[in-house]
Design a protein around this motif. Structure first.
Motif, short mmCIF file in Angstrom:
data_model
loop_
_atom_site.label_atom_id
_atom_site.label_comp_id
_atom_site.label_asym_id
_atom_site.label_seq_id
_atom_site.Cartn_x
_atom_site.Cartn_y
_atom_site.Cartn_z
N SER A 252 0.85 -1.18 0.00
CA SER A 252 0.00 0.00 0.00
C SER A 252 0.88 1.24 0.00
O SER A 252 1.66 1.45 0.94
N ASN A 253 0.79 2.03 -1.03
CA ASN A 253 1.55 3.27 -1.10
C ASN A 253 0.61 4.42 -0.72
O ASN A 253 0.18 5.20 -1.55
N THR A 254 0.26 4.43 0.56
CA THR A 254 -0.67 5.44 1.06
C THR A 254 -0.01 6.28 2.12
O THR A 254 1.06 5.93 2.61
N LYS A 255 -0.63 7.37 2.47
CA LYS A 255 -0.10 8.18 3.56
C LYS A 255 -1.26 8.65 4.42
O LYS A 255 -2.41 8.30 4.16
N LEU B 15 1.61 -7.13 5.02
CA LEU B 15 1.33 -5.75 4.61
C LEU B 15 2.62 -4.96 4.58
O LEU B 15 3.36 -4.91 5.55
N MET B 16 2.90 -4.36 3.43
CA MET B 16 4.02 -3.44 3.31
C MET B 16 3.43 -2.10 2.88
O MET B 16 2.64 -2.04 1.94
N THR B 17 3.80 -1.07 3.59
CA THR B 17 3.27 0.25 3.27
C THR B 17 4.38 1.28 3.30
O THR B 17 5.33 1.15 4.05
N GLY B 18 4.26 2.26 2.46
CA GLY B 18 5.19 3.37 2.47
C GLY B 18 4.58 4.50 3.26
O GLY B 18 3.39 4.53 3.55
N CYS B 19 5.41 5.42 3.67
CA CYS B 19 4.87 6.60 4.35
C CYS B 19 5.76 7.79 4.01
O CYS B 19 6.94 7.65 3.79
N LEU C 78 -2.33 -2.60 15.89
CA LEU C 78 -2.89 -2.48 14.55
C LEU C 78 -1.86 -2.71 13.45
O LEU C 78 -2.11 -3.42 12.49
N MET C 79 -0.69 -2.14 13.59
CA MET C 79 0.34 -2.26 12.56
C MET C 79 1.33 -3.38 12.85
O MET C 79 2.30 -3.56 12.13
N GLU C 80 1.06 -4.18 13.89
CA GLU C 80 1.95 -5.26 14.26
C GLU C 80 2.14 -6.24 13.12
O GLU C 80 1.18 -6.68 12.48
N GLY C 81 3.40 -6.54 12.81
CA GLY C 81 3.72 -7.47 11.73
C GLY C 81 3.78 -6.82 10.35
O GLY C 81 4.11 -7.48 9.38
N SER C 82 3.49 -5.53 10.29
CA SER C 82 3.54 -4.82 9.01
C SER C 82 4.96 -4.32 8.75
O SER C 82 5.74 -4.12 9.67
N TYR C 83 5.27 -4.16 7.49
CA TYR C 83 6.54 -3.58 7.08
C TYR C 83 6.28 -2.16 6.60
O TYR C 83 5.40 -1.95 5.76
N VAL C 84 7.01 -1.21 7.16
CA VAL C 84 6.80 0.19 6.81
C VAL C 84 8.11 0.77 6.30
O VAL C 84 9.14 0.68 6.97
N ILE C 85 8.06 1.34 5.11
CA ILE C 85 9.23 1.94 4.49
C ILE C 85 9.03 3.45 4.49
O ILE C 85 8.08 3.96 3.92
N CYS C 86 9.91 4.14 5.19
CA CYS C 86 9.79 5.61 5.27
C CYS C 86 11.01 6.27 4.71
O CYS C 86 12.06 5.75 4.73
#
Length: 80
Positions: free
Chosen positions: A30-33, A53-57, A72-80
């Motif tokens: 998800s490329n959302t902010k 779930l991988m999401t950008g921020c 809520l975001m546990e186990g998610s990958y977040v790329i900032c």
């Protein structure tokens, strides 16, 4: 591979996630902010779908991620 779009103002994405579930995707990128990562993560948890779930921020939404409800975001990958 499944592809679906989440709108900028969507507060519920279970319809899109249902279409993704049917295709048996094992990752959602998800490329959302702003509230987008929360919306997608919430939908995943509500559907009970076991998916990565991988999401950008952007710099503006990193604080939103830190303020996410516990777990809520546990186990998610977040790329900032």
């Amino acid at each position: 591979m499944a592809e679906d779009l989440f709108g900028l103002r969507d507060m519920d994405v279970t319809t899109q996630l249902t279409r993704i579930i049917v295709k048996k995707a094992d990752w959602i990128y998800s490329n959302t902010k702003a509230h987008g990562p929360w919306t997608v993560a919430k939908g995943i948890k509500e559907t009970g779908y076991k998916v990565n779930l991988m999401t950008g921020c952007g710099s503006q939404s990193i604080n939103t991620l830190f303020a996410a409800p516990p777990g809520l975001m546990e186990g998610s990958y977040v790329i900032c």
